[in-house]
Design an enzyme around this catalytic site. Structure first.
Site, PDB file in Angstrom:
ATOM      1  N   PHE A   1       0.864  -1.187   0.000  1.00  0.00           N
ATOM      2  CA  PHE A   1       0.000   0.000   0.000  1.00  0.00           C
ATOM      3  C   PHE A   1       0.903   1.240   0.000  1.00  0.00           C
ATOM      4  O   PHE A   1       0.551   2.281   0.556  1.00  0.00           O
ATOM      5  CB  PHE A   1      -0.887   0.033   1.253  1.00  0.00           C
ATOM      6  CG  PHE A   1      -1.884  -1.103   1.343  1.00  0.00           C
ATOM      7  CD1 PHE A   1      -2.259  -1.834   0.229  1.00  0.00           C
ATOM      8  CD2 PHE A   1      -2.462  -1.420   2.569  1.00  0.00           C
ATOM      9  CE1 PHE A   1      -3.181  -2.876   0.324  1.00  0.00           C
ATOM     10  CE2 PHE A   1      -3.387  -2.457   2.672  1.00  0.00           C
ATOM     11  CZ  PHE A   1      -3.733  -3.183   1.558  1.00  0.00           C
TER      12      PHE A   1
ATOM     13  N   CYS B   1       3.598   2.016  -2.817  1.00  0.00           N
ATOM     14  CA  CYS B   1       4.242   2.518  -4.025  1.00  0.00           C
ATOM     15  C   CYS B   1       3.579   3.839  -4.453  1.00  0.00           C
ATOM     16  O   CYS B   1       2.379   3.876  -4.711  1.00  0.00           O
ATOM     17  CB  CYS B   1       4.127   1.469  -5.120  1.00  0.00           C
ATOM     18  SG  CYS B   1       4.946   1.947  -6.628  1.00  0.00           S
TER      19      CYS B   1
ATOM     20  N   CYS C   1      31.829  28.424  13.538  1.00  0.00           N
ATOM     21  CA  CYS C   1      30.887  28.442  14.664  1.00  0.00           C
ATOM     22  C   CYS C   1      30.407  29.863  14.928  1.00  0.00           C
ATOM     23  O   CYS C   1      29.219  30.097  15.196  1.00  0.00           O
ATOM     24  CB  CYS C   1      31.538  27.853  15.908  1.00  0.00           C
ATOM     25  SG  CYS C   1      33.030  28.731  16.408  1.00  0.00           S
TER      26      CYS C   1
ATOM     27  N   CYS D   1      26.530  31.001  14.737  1.00  0.00           N
ATOM     28  CA  CYS D   1      25.826  31.520  15.906  1.00  0.00           C
ATOM     29  C   CYS D   1      25.396  32.970  15.682  1.00  0.00           C
ATOM     30  O   CYS D   1      24.294  33.378  16.062  1.00  0.00           O
ATOM     31  CB  CYS D   1      26.697  31.415  17.155  1.00  0.00           C
ATOM     32  SG  CYS D   1      25.768  31.784  18.666  1.00  0.00           S
TER      33      CYS D   1
ATOM     34  N   CYS E   1      21.650  25.167  21.305  1.00  0.00           N
ATOM     35  CA  CYS E   1      20.925  24.666  20.123  1.00  0.00           C
ATOM     36  C   CYS E   1      21.714  23.618  19.348  1.00  0.00           C
ATOM     37  O   CYS E   1      21.171  22.922  18.506  1.00  0.00           O
ATOM     38  CB  CYS E   1      20.556  25.821  19.210  1.00  0.00           C
ATOM     39  SG  CYS E   1      21.967  26.554  18.369  1.00  0.00           S
TER      40      CYS E   1
ATOM     41  N   CYS F   1      31.056  22.814  13.107  1.00  0.00           N
ATOM     42  CA  CYS F   1      32.504  22.764  13.390  1.00  0.00           C
ATOM     43  C   CYS F   1      33.137  21.585  12.643  1.00  0.00           C
ATOM     44  O   CYS F   1      32.700  20.449  12.776  1.00  0.00           O
ATOM     45  CB  CYS F   1      32.746  22.617  14.895  1.00  0.00           C
ATOM     46  SG  CYS F   1      34.509  22.504  15.282  1.00  0.00           S
TER      47      CYS F   1
HETATM   48  S1  SF4 Z   1      37.349  24.905  14.580  1.00  0.00           S
HETATM   49 FE1  SF4 Z   1      35.324  24.746  15.432  1.00  0.00          FE
HETATM   50  S2  SF4 Z   1      35.441  25.921  17.326  1.00  0.00           S
HETATM   51 FE2  SF4 Z   1      37.203  26.514  16.097  1.00  0.00          FE
HETATM   52  S3  SF4 Z   1      36.509  28.309  14.957  1.00  0.00           S
HETATM   53 FE3  SF4 Z   1      36.165  26.524  13.642  1.00  0.00          FE
HETATM   54  S4  SF4 Z   1      34.044  25.972  14.079  1.00  0.00           S
HETATM   55 FE4  SF4 Z   1      34.706  27.305  15.748  1.00  0.00          FE
HETATM   56  S1  SF4 Z   2      24.847  26.141  20.905  1.00  0.00           S
HETATM   57 FE1  SF4 Z   2      23.741  27.547  19.571  1.00  0.00          FE
HETATM   58  S2  SF4 Z   2      23.440  29.372  20.820  1.00  0.00           S
HETATM   59 FE2  SF4 Z   2      25.050  28.189  21.836  1.00  0.00          FE
HETATM   60  S3  SF4 Z   2      26.944  28.983  21.023  1.00  0.00           S
HETATM   61 FE3  SF4 Z   2      26.390  27.270  19.723  1.00  0.00          FE
HETATM   62  S4  SF4 Z   2      25.208  28.180  18.027  1.00  0.00           S
HETATM   63 FE4  SF4 Z   2      25.328  29.700  19.672  1.00  0.00          FE
END
Ligand code: SF4
Ligand code: SF4
Ligand code: FMN
Length: 416
Positions: free
Chosen positions: A133, A135, A348, A352, A381, A388
């Site tokens: 049931f 596809c 990062c 952020c 978050c 990274c």
């Molecule tokens: S290596 Fe990771 S912690 Fe260092 S600047 Fe890059 S993302 Fe940020």
């Molecule tokens: S976890 Fe989210 S709010 Fe906290 S530093 Fe990292 S990106 Fe920013």
């Protein structure tokens, strides 16, 4: 060595690894080779009225160096005769009596036609039936496949016709192309299905050729929507398996399908409630031999934890899969950066700053710039950790005292 034996609604197999109904299960020749490689079961490529296939029918989605991370197809059910398939099912069952052979079926919504098909296929000695049931293309336009799986009344009705017509277990294979999978699972249960297989493929169009403007894959310049599968759909499938597993009105065994390529994928589906797992795209990509690694990996995982039987892990994560309103609002984590691992790429910081909560500061130090998290504003978050490029450079650390629990239900209660 752990006991990997599996029993799904009376369908026994030496391990939980089954081939999904698809090109790898198109013939007895293939399924015998798969069983030689170690697969515990196979769901035969869907049988039904004879169809004609188009020639160009697959397209792959490559992502970050991974070929076929997703796959789209516009293939229909088997184009081989019912007689040939039934004869081969008998042969395979005779040669591999310990393996699970489930036969996938699809038919127009007419009770007598389903009865005839079921009677013919049951004579083969197969271990179970799986009602397709799911596809989402071609057959659905003819009122079959997902056209049934999107209508709870039809699911229940057709399932009950088949259940009445057979003594072997009947599984219902569901389409993910619905708003609420649990309502479809409940309909299968009401129709007295012995179990549910999910998911079939996700409605999709793989792409458009920028030179010709043809949709991909095209058949003489045109295409139609297809079914998407492979590793890219695993999160969709896992959620739907979990949704069915935690629904008390369903309560029948599940066979998990969708993006499973490794033993660890399989373990995740089992923890989320699947008794067996089915694989299609990974076998189309790498061949039957992958089951060797899957068996070994599952064994090692269980042995490493002192778990004697694979079935003992089924559903262990289900109680932890709850509604959002049941999550602990007092649980608090923050990002922490290990400066000794950081390569100062600033990814990062950008993530952020532009897409999260502007709580990574750039602090000049020793001729470079360190990214430092302002923990008092970090909302935990995970985005910076996700972007990274250096493993373990950013870790998410718990900072609440671990003693307090407050859910949205609690908040609402205090508001009354
Ligand atoms: S290596 Fe990771 S912690 Fe260092 S600047 Fe890059 S993302 Fe940020
Ligand atoms: S976890 Fe989210 S709010 Fe906290 S530093 Fe990292 S990106 Fe920013
Ligand atoms: C080319 C192709 C043909 C398929 N044919 C069928 C079929 O005949 N019957 C069926 O129930 N599912 C069919 N499927 C769906 C698979 O059984 C499976 O549900 C889906 O591919 C998700 O699993 P995967 O991510 O491991 O590929 C097909 C999938 C592909 C890629």
């Amino acid at each position: 060595m752990a006991d990997l034996r599996t029993n799904l609604a009376g369908i026994a197999s030496p391990n939980p690894f089954w081939l999904a109904s698809a090109p790898p299960t198109n013939s007895g020749y293939q399924i015998m080779r798969a069983f030689e490689a170690g697969w515990g079961g196979a769901v035969w490529k869907t049988l039904g009225d004879p169809i004609v296939n188009v020639t160009s029918r697959f397209a792959g989605l490559n992502a970050a160096g991974y070929r076929m991370f997703g796959m789209n197809n516009i293939e229909l059910i088997t184009d081989r005769s019912l007689e040939d398939n039934c004869r081969e099912i008998v042969e395979v069952k005779k040669r591999f009596p310990d393996r699970a052979i489930v036969v996938s079926l699809m038919m127009e919504c007419k009770r007598e036609r389903w009865r005839d098909l079921v009677a013919r296929v049951e004579q083969t000695g197969c271990d179970g039936l799986e009602l397709n049931f799911g596809c989402p293309h071609g057959m659905s336009e003819r009122g079959m496949g997902s056209a049934v799986g999107q209508d709870p009344e039809l699911i229940e009705e057709v399932t009950s016709w088949v259940v009445e017509a057979t003594r072997i277990p009947v599984l219902v294979k569901l389409t993910p192309n619905v708003t609420s999978i649990k309502h479809m699972g409940r309909a299968a249960r009401r129709g007295k299905a012995a179990g549910i297989s999910l998911i079939n493929t996700v409605n999709s169009l793989m792409g458009v050729d920028l030179e010709t403007w043809n949709p991909i894959p095209h058949v003489d310049g045109k295409s139609s929507h297809g079914g998407f599968c492979g590793p890219a759909v695993k999160p969709i499938a896992l959620n739907m398996v979990g949704e069915c597993a935690r629904d008390s009105e369903i309560g029948i065994p599940l066979s998990g399908i969708g993006g499973i390529a490794t033993w660890s994928d399989a373990v995740e589906f089992m923890l989320m409630g699947a008794t067996s797992v089915q694989v299609c795209t990974a076998v189309m990509h790498h061949g039957f031999r992958i089951v060797g690694d899957m068996i070994e990996g599952l064994n090692n995982y269980l042995d490493g934890r002192g778990i004697a039987r694979a079935q003992d892990i089924i559903g262990k994560t289900v109680p932890k899969f709850v509604d959002w309103n049941d999550l602990n609002l007092d649980y608090k984590i923050v990002a922490r950066i290990d400066q000794s691992l950081c390569i100062h790429c600033n990814k990062c910081y950008i993530a952020c700053e532009d897409a999260a909560h502007q709580c990574i500061d750039r602090i000049p130090r020793n001729g470079t710039t360190d990214c430092v998290v302002d923990e008092s504003h970090c909302v935990g978050c995970n985005l910076c950790q996700m972007v990274c490029p250096v493993d373990d450079c950013i870790t998410m650390v718990r900072v609440d005292d671990g003693r307090s629990t407050r859910t949205w239900h609690d908040v609402e209660a205090t508001q009354v």
